[in-house]
Design a protein around this motif. Structure first.
Motif, PDB file in Angstrom:
ATOM      1  N   ASP A  53       8.292  -6.065   5.267  1.00  0.00           N
ATOM      2  CA  ASP A  53       8.865  -4.816   4.769  1.00  0.00           C
ATOM      3  C   ASP A  53       9.276  -4.917   3.308  1.00  0.00           C
ATOM      4  O   ASP A  53       9.577  -3.885   2.689  1.00  0.00           O
ATOM      5  N   VAL A  54       9.270  -6.105   2.717  1.00  0.00           N
ATOM      6  CA  VAL A  54       9.791  -6.274   1.357  1.00  0.00           C
ATOM      7  C   VAL A  54       8.704  -6.753   0.399  1.00  0.00           C
ATOM      8  O   VAL A  54       8.950  -7.575  -0.476  1.00  0.00           O
ATOM      9  N   ASN A  55       7.514  -6.208   0.561  1.00  0.00           N
ATOM     10  CA  ASN A  55       6.391  -6.691  -0.251  1.00  0.00           C
ATOM     11  C   ASN A  55       6.015  -5.763  -1.395  1.00  0.00           C
ATOM     12  O   ASN A  55       4.879  -5.774  -1.863  1.00  0.00           O
ATOM     13  N   GLY A  56       6.953  -4.944  -1.843  1.00  0.00           N
ATOM     14  CA  GLY A  56       6.760  -4.282  -3.123  1.00  0.00           C
ATOM     15  C   GLY A  56       6.205  -2.882  -3.093  1.00  0.00           C
ATOM     16  O   GLY A  56       6.934  -1.924  -2.813  1.00  0.00           O
ATOM     17  N   LEU A  57       4.955  -2.732  -3.381  1.00  0.00           N
ATOM     18  CA  LEU A  57       4.332  -1.452  -3.706  1.00  0.00           C
ATOM     19  C   LEU A  57       4.608  -0.360  -2.671  1.00  0.00           C
ATOM     20  O   LEU A  57       4.466  -0.584  -1.468  1.00  0.00           O
ATOM     21  N   GLY A  58       4.984   0.813  -3.155  1.00  0.00           N
ATOM     22  CA  GLY A  58       5.108   1.989  -2.295  1.00  0.00           C
ATOM     23  C   GLY A  58       6.143   1.874  -1.216  1.00  0.00           C
ATOM     24  O   GLY A  58       5.979   2.430  -0.135  1.00  0.00           O
ATOM     25  N   ALA A  59       7.227   1.158  -1.459  1.00  0.00           N
ATOM     26  CA  ALA A  59       8.311   0.914  -0.504  1.00  0.00           C
ATOM     27  C   ALA A  59       7.937  -0.093   0.565  1.00  0.00           C
ATOM     28  O   ALA A  59       8.648  -0.249   1.556  1.00  0.00           O
ATOM     29  N   GLY A  60       6.845  -0.816   0.364  1.00  0.00           N
ATOM     30  CA  GLY A  60       6.501  -1.950   1.220  1.00  0.00           C
ATOM     31  C   GLY A  60       5.979  -1.565   2.591  1.00  0.00           C
ATOM     32  O   GLY A  60       5.920  -0.401   2.974  1.00  0.00           O
ATOM     33  N   GLY A  61       5.577  -2.604   3.339  1.00  0.00           N
ATOM     34  CA  GLY A  61       5.098  -2.397   4.696  1.00  0.00           C
ATOM     35  C   GLY A  61       3.775  -3.088   4.964  1.00  0.00           C
ATOM     36  O   GLY A  61       3.091  -3.562   4.064  1.00  0.00           O
ATOM     37  N   ASN A  62       3.423  -3.132   6.226  1.00  0.00           N
ATOM     38  CA  ASN A  62       2.276  -3.925   6.660  1.00  0.00           C
ATOM     39  C   ASN A  62       0.938  -3.385   6.193  1.00  0.00           C
ATOM     40  O   ASN A  62      -0.047  -4.141   6.112  1.00  0.00           O
ATOM     41  N   LYS A  63       0.835  -2.110   5.889  1.00  0.00           N
ATOM     42  CA  LYS A  63      -0.475  -1.549   5.546  1.00  0.00           C
ATOM     43  C   LYS A  63      -1.036  -2.116   4.254  1.00  0.00           C
ATOM     44  O   LYS A  63      -2.255  -2.086   4.032  1.00  0.00           O
ATOM     45  N   LEU A  64      -0.175  -2.650   3.382  1.00  0.00           N
ATOM     46  CA  LEU A  64      -0.670  -3.181   2.118  1.00  0.00           C
ATOM     47  C   LEU A  64      -1.632  -4.339   2.325  1.00  0.00           C
ATOM     48  O   LEU A  64      -2.601  -4.496   1.572  1.00  0.00           O
ATOM     49  N   ARG A  65      -1.388  -5.163   3.325  1.00  0.00           N
ATOM     50  CA  ARG A  65      -2.301  -6.291   3.577  1.00  0.00           C
ATOM     51  C   ARG A  65      -3.685  -5.770   3.968  1.00  0.00           C
ATOM     52  O   ARG A  65      -4.710  -6.323   3.558  1.00  0.00           O
ATOM     53  N   LYS A  66      -3.735  -4.723   4.772  1.00  0.00           N
ATOM     54  CA  LYS A  66      -5.026  -4.135   5.155  1.00  0.00           C
ATOM     55  C   LYS A  66      -5.682  -3.466   3.952  1.00  0.00           C
ATOM     56  O   LYS A  66      -6.894  -3.599   3.722  1.00  0.00           O
ATOM     57  N   LEU A  67      -4.883  -2.727   3.183  1.00  0.00           N
ATOM     58  CA  LEU A  67      -5.423  -1.977   2.052  1.00  0.00           C
ATOM     59  C   LEU A  67      -5.990  -2.880   0.972  1.00  0.00           C
ATOM     60  O   LEU A  67      -6.896  -2.456   0.232  1.00  0.00           O
ATOM     61  N   GLU A  68      -5.515  -4.096   0.845  1.00  0.00           N
ATOM     62  CA  GLU A  68      -6.101  -4.993  -0.144  1.00  0.00           C
ATOM     63  C   GLU A  68      -7.593  -5.181   0.109  1.00  0.00           C
ATOM     64  O   GLU A  68      -8.395  -5.232  -0.836  1.00  0.00           O
ATOM     65  N   PHE A  69      -7.971  -5.284   1.370  1.00  0.00           N
ATOM     66  CA  PHE A  69      -9.382  -5.447   1.718  1.00  0.00           C
ATOM     67  C   PHE A  69     -10.116  -4.106   1.750  1.00  0.00           C
ATOM     68  O   PHE A  69     -11.244  -3.985   1.267  1.00  0.00           O
ATOM     69  N   LEU A  70      -9.487  -3.090   2.337  1.00  0.00           N
ATOM     70  CA  LEU A  70     -10.143  -1.787   2.458  1.00  0.00           C
ATOM     71  C   LEU A  70     -10.398  -1.156   1.097  1.00  0.00           C
ATOM     72  O   LEU A  70     -11.495  -0.625   0.838  1.00  0.00           O
ATOM     73  N   LEU A  71      -9.411  -1.202   0.212  1.00  0.00           N
ATOM     74  CA  LEU A  71      -9.592  -0.614  -1.109  1.00  0.00           C
ATOM     75  C   LEU A  71     -10.421  -1.519  -2.014  1.00  0.00           C
ATOM     76  O   LEU A  71     -11.101  -1.031  -2.918  1.00  0.00           O
ATOM     77  N   GLY A  72     -10.375  -2.812  -1.775  1.00  0.00           N
ATOM     78  CA  GLY A  72     -11.272  -3.715  -2.501  1.00  0.00           C
ATOM     79  C   GLY A  72     -12.723  -3.350  -2.257  1.00  0.00           C
ATOM     80  O   GLY A  72     -13.539  -3.276  -3.185  1.00  0.00           O
ATOM     81  N   GLN A  73     -13.058  -3.099  -1.000  1.00  0.00           N
ATOM     82  CA  GLN A  73     -14.421  -2.688  -0.674  1.00  0.00           C
ATOM     83  C   GLN A  73     -14.732  -1.316  -1.256  1.00  0.00           C
ATOM     84  O   GLN A  73     -15.829  -1.085  -1.787  1.00  0.00           O
ATOM     85  N   ALA A  74     -13.768  -0.383  -1.174  1.00  0.00           N
ATOM     86  CA  ALA A  74     -13.996   0.969  -1.694  1.00  0.00           C
ATOM     87  C   ALA A  74     -14.289   0.937  -3.191  1.00  0.00           C
ATOM     88  O   ALA A  74     -15.212   1.620  -3.675  1.00  0.00           O
ATOM     89  N   LEU A  75     -13.535   0.160  -3.938  1.00  0.00           N
ATOM     90  CA  LEU A  75     -13.775   0.055  -5.373  1.00  0.00           C
ATOM     91  C   LEU A  75     -15.121  -0.591  -5.654  1.00  0.00           C
ATOM     92  O   LEU A  75     -15.839  -0.180  -6.580  1.00  0.00           O
ATOM     93  N   ALA A  76     -15.488  -1.586  -4.853  1.00  0.00           N
ATOM     94  CA  ALA A  76     -16.787  -2.228  -5.034  1.00  0.00           C
ATOM     95  C   ALA A  76     -17.933  -1.258  -4.785  1.00  0.00           C
ATOM     96  O   ALA A  76     -19.021  -1.406  -5.347  1.00  0.00           O
ATOM     97  N   GLN A  77     -17.671  -0.245  -3.952  1.00  0.00           N
ATOM     98  CA  GLN A  77     -18.674   0.778  -3.661  1.00  0.00           C
ATOM     99  C   GLN A  77     -18.652   1.929  -4.665  1.00  0.00           C
ATOM    100  O   GLN A  77     -19.439   2.862  -4.551  1.00  0.00           O
ATOM    101  N   GLY A  78     -17.744   1.869  -5.635  1.00  0.00           N
ATOM    102  CA  GLY A  78     -17.674   2.898  -6.658  1.00  0.00           C
ATOM    103  C   GLY A  78     -16.921   4.143  -6.258  1.00  0.00           C
ATOM    104  O   GLY A  78     -17.124   5.222  -6.833  1.00  0.00           O
ATOM    105  N   ALA A  79     -16.006   4.029  -5.323  1.00  0.00           N
ATOM    106  CA  ALA A  79     -15.264   5.200  -4.844  1.00  0.00           C
ATOM    107  C   ALA A  79     -14.364   5.762  -5.935  1.00  0.00           C
ATOM    108  O   ALA A  79     -13.814   5.032  -6.767  1.00  0.00           O
ATOM    109  N   ASP A  80     -14.201   7.087  -5.908  1.00  0.00           N
ATOM    110  CA  ASP A  80     -13.206   7.733  -6.766  1.00  0.00           C
ATOM    111  C   ASP A  80     -12.113   8.421  -5.956  1.00  0.00           C
ATOM    112  O   ASP A  80     -11.110   8.874  -6.507  1.00  0.00           O
ATOM    113  N   THR A  81     -12.307   8.503  -4.640  1.00  0.00           N
ATOM    114  CA  THR A  81     -11.380   9.200  -3.763  1.00  0.00           C
ATOM    115  C   THR A  81     -11.235   8.436  -2.452  1.00  0.00           C
ATOM    116  O   THR A  81     -12.222   7.899  -1.941  1.00  0.00           O
ATOM    117  N   ILE A  82     -10.023   8.406  -1.930  1.00  0.00           N
ATOM    118  CA  ILE A  82      -9.753   7.824  -0.618  1.00  0.00           C
ATOM    119  C   ILE A  82      -9.226   8.921   0.287  1.00  0.00           C
ATOM    120  O   ILE A  82      -8.306   9.662  -0.073  1.00  0.00           O
TER     121      ILE A  82
END
Length: 326
Positions: free
Chosen positions: A39-68
Motif C-alpha cells: 500500500d505504500v509504493n508511491g504512484l497514485g496513492a499506491g496499491g497492488n495494481k502498480l506491479r501488474k501495470l509495470e508489465f501491462l503498460l510496458g507491453q502497451a508502450l512497446a506496441q505504440g499505444a496512445d490510449t489505455i
C-alpha cells in the motif's frame, strides 16, 4: 525466474517494506505476524495494481499505444492506479465504470477513488449495465488503444506478483523465516495467482491463503489456476500444481463491496494496534480471514496489504456511524 524479456515500465518503489506487527501479534495471541506493505509504493496513492501495470503498460508502450482503456466498479482501485500511471507516461486513459455495487450516496458516487480518477485526468464513463458498458467501449476504442482487463488480471499482469513473490520470499529468508503463511486478498485474481505461482517456482515451503472478496471459492480457485497457467506459459514453464494454495470465500458477506460487521472490527484492530489503515472492499475482508489464521496458526503469518485506502472515503457515512464523534 528471468523476467527481463518482458517490456516493463518503472511505476512503484520496490521493494516495499515487510514490517513486524508486534501490537497485532500480541492482540491475536498467535505466532508472529508481519505486514507486506504494497500500500505504500508511491504512484497514485499506491496499491497492488502498480506491479501488474509495470508489465501491462510496458507491453502497451512497446506496441505504440496512445490510449489505455480499462474497466471496474465506481470505486475501482485499478482504475485509479491506471489513471495515475497513464498521467505519468503521457497516455490517454479511458475508464469505463459500471455501477454494480449496491452502494449509493455522494460519498460512494462522488469521492474516494472516483474523484482521483478525474484528478489524474482520466475520461470517466459511468455505465448502468453491461449493455451500456459495451456501447461505450465501442465508442472509445480505436487502433491506438490498448484494453486492459478488470484489475489488470491476465497472464502478463500476473507476472507483477511473480516478481513480488521473489521479493517477499527474499525478505523472509533474510529474517531467517522459512515456512510461513501468506494471506492475500483475491478479487480479479492476478495478485494471488502471482504469489501462488512465484512461491511454487521458488520451491518455497510455506503456504498461500487467498481470501476471496467477490467470488465463490470454487470460481476464485478456477480463475487463479487459469491465471497461473497463463503466466507459466509466458515464462515457458509447466502449469503449477498449487498444492500449497488455499482459497476461501467465507468473509465475502453479502457481496463484493458490501461492508460486514467483521470487516469494520478488523479495520479497528489494525488501526489501534499498528496505526495501519485497511479498506472496506479488499484488505478489510481479507484481514478477517487473516485474523482467524493468525490467531490459530503455528508459523509466522504475512498479510499482503494491497492498498485501496482512497476507497475508504467512499464509505464515509458508514465509517462515521461506526467511528465518528457522537
Amino acid at each position: 525466474m528471468d523476467l527481463s524479456a518482458f517490456p516493463r515500465v518503472a511505476l512503484g518503489s520496490w521493494p516495499t517494506p515487510l514490517d513486524d506487527a508486534p501490537g497485532l501479534t500480541a492482540a491475536l495471541g498467535g505466532p508472529p505476524v508481519l505486514l507486506k506493505r504494497d500500500d505504500v509504493n508511491g504512484l497514485g496513492a499506491g496499491g497492488n495494481k502498480l506491479r501488474k501495470l509495470e508489465f501491462l503498460l510496458g507491453q502497451a508502450l512497446a506496441q505504440g499505444a496512445d490510449t489505455i482503456i480499462t474497466f471496474g466498479a465506481l470505486q475501482t482501485n485499478h482504475g485509479r492506479q491506471t489513471a495515475a500511471a497513464c498521467a505519468k507516461l503521457g497516455l490517454r486513459c479511458e475508464l469505463v465504470l459500471t455501477a454494480k455495487v449496491p452502494m449509493t450516496g455522494d460519498a460512494y458516487e462522488r469521492s474516494g477513488n472516483i474523484v482521483l480518477d478525474h484528478l489524474f485526468g482520466a475520461n470517466v464513463h459511468i455505465c448502468a449495465d453491461a449493455d451500456e458498458t459495451a456501447a461505450v467501449y465501442e465508442e472509445v476504442n480505436h487502433p491506438g488503444a490498448v484494453t486492459l482487463p478488470v484489475g489488470g488480471s491476465n497472464g502478463l499482469g500476473t507476472l507483477g506478483y511473480v516478481a513480488a513473490a521473489v521479493e517477499l520470499v527474499g525478505q523472509l529468508t533474510d529474517r531467517g523465516i522459512g515456512e510461513a503463511t501468506i494471506v492475500v486478498p483475491d478479487g480479479s485474481g492476478a495478485t494471488a495467482a502471482g504469489i501462488a505461482l512465484g512461491t511454487e517456482l521458488l520451491g518455497w515451503p510455506g503456504r498461500v491463503h487467498a481470501a476471496s472478496v467477490s467470488h465463490t471459492a470454487a470460481d476464485a480457485r478456477q480463475a487463479l489456476e487459469v491465471l497461473c497457467a497463463d503466466a507459466a506459459a509466458l515464462l515457458g514453464v509447466p502449469a503449477p500444481e498449487l498444492a500449497h494454495v488455499t482459497v476461501t470465500d467465507d468473509t465475502v458477506g453479502d457481496g463484493y463491496g458490501v461492508p460486514t460487521p467483521q470487516m469494520w472490527d478488523v479495520l479497528e484492530l489494525f488501526a489501534r494496534t499498528e496505526g495501519v489503515l485497511l479498506d472496506p472492499v479488499y484488505t478489510g475482508k481479507a484481514a478477517v480471514k487473516f485474523r482467524e489464521i493468525a490467531a490459530s496458526g503455528d508459523v509466522p503469518v504475512v498479510f499482503l496489504h494491497t492498498g485501496g485506502l482512497p476507497g475508504f472515503y467512499g464509505y464515509a457515512a458508514e465509517a462515521v456511524a461506526r467511528f465518528g464523534p457522537a
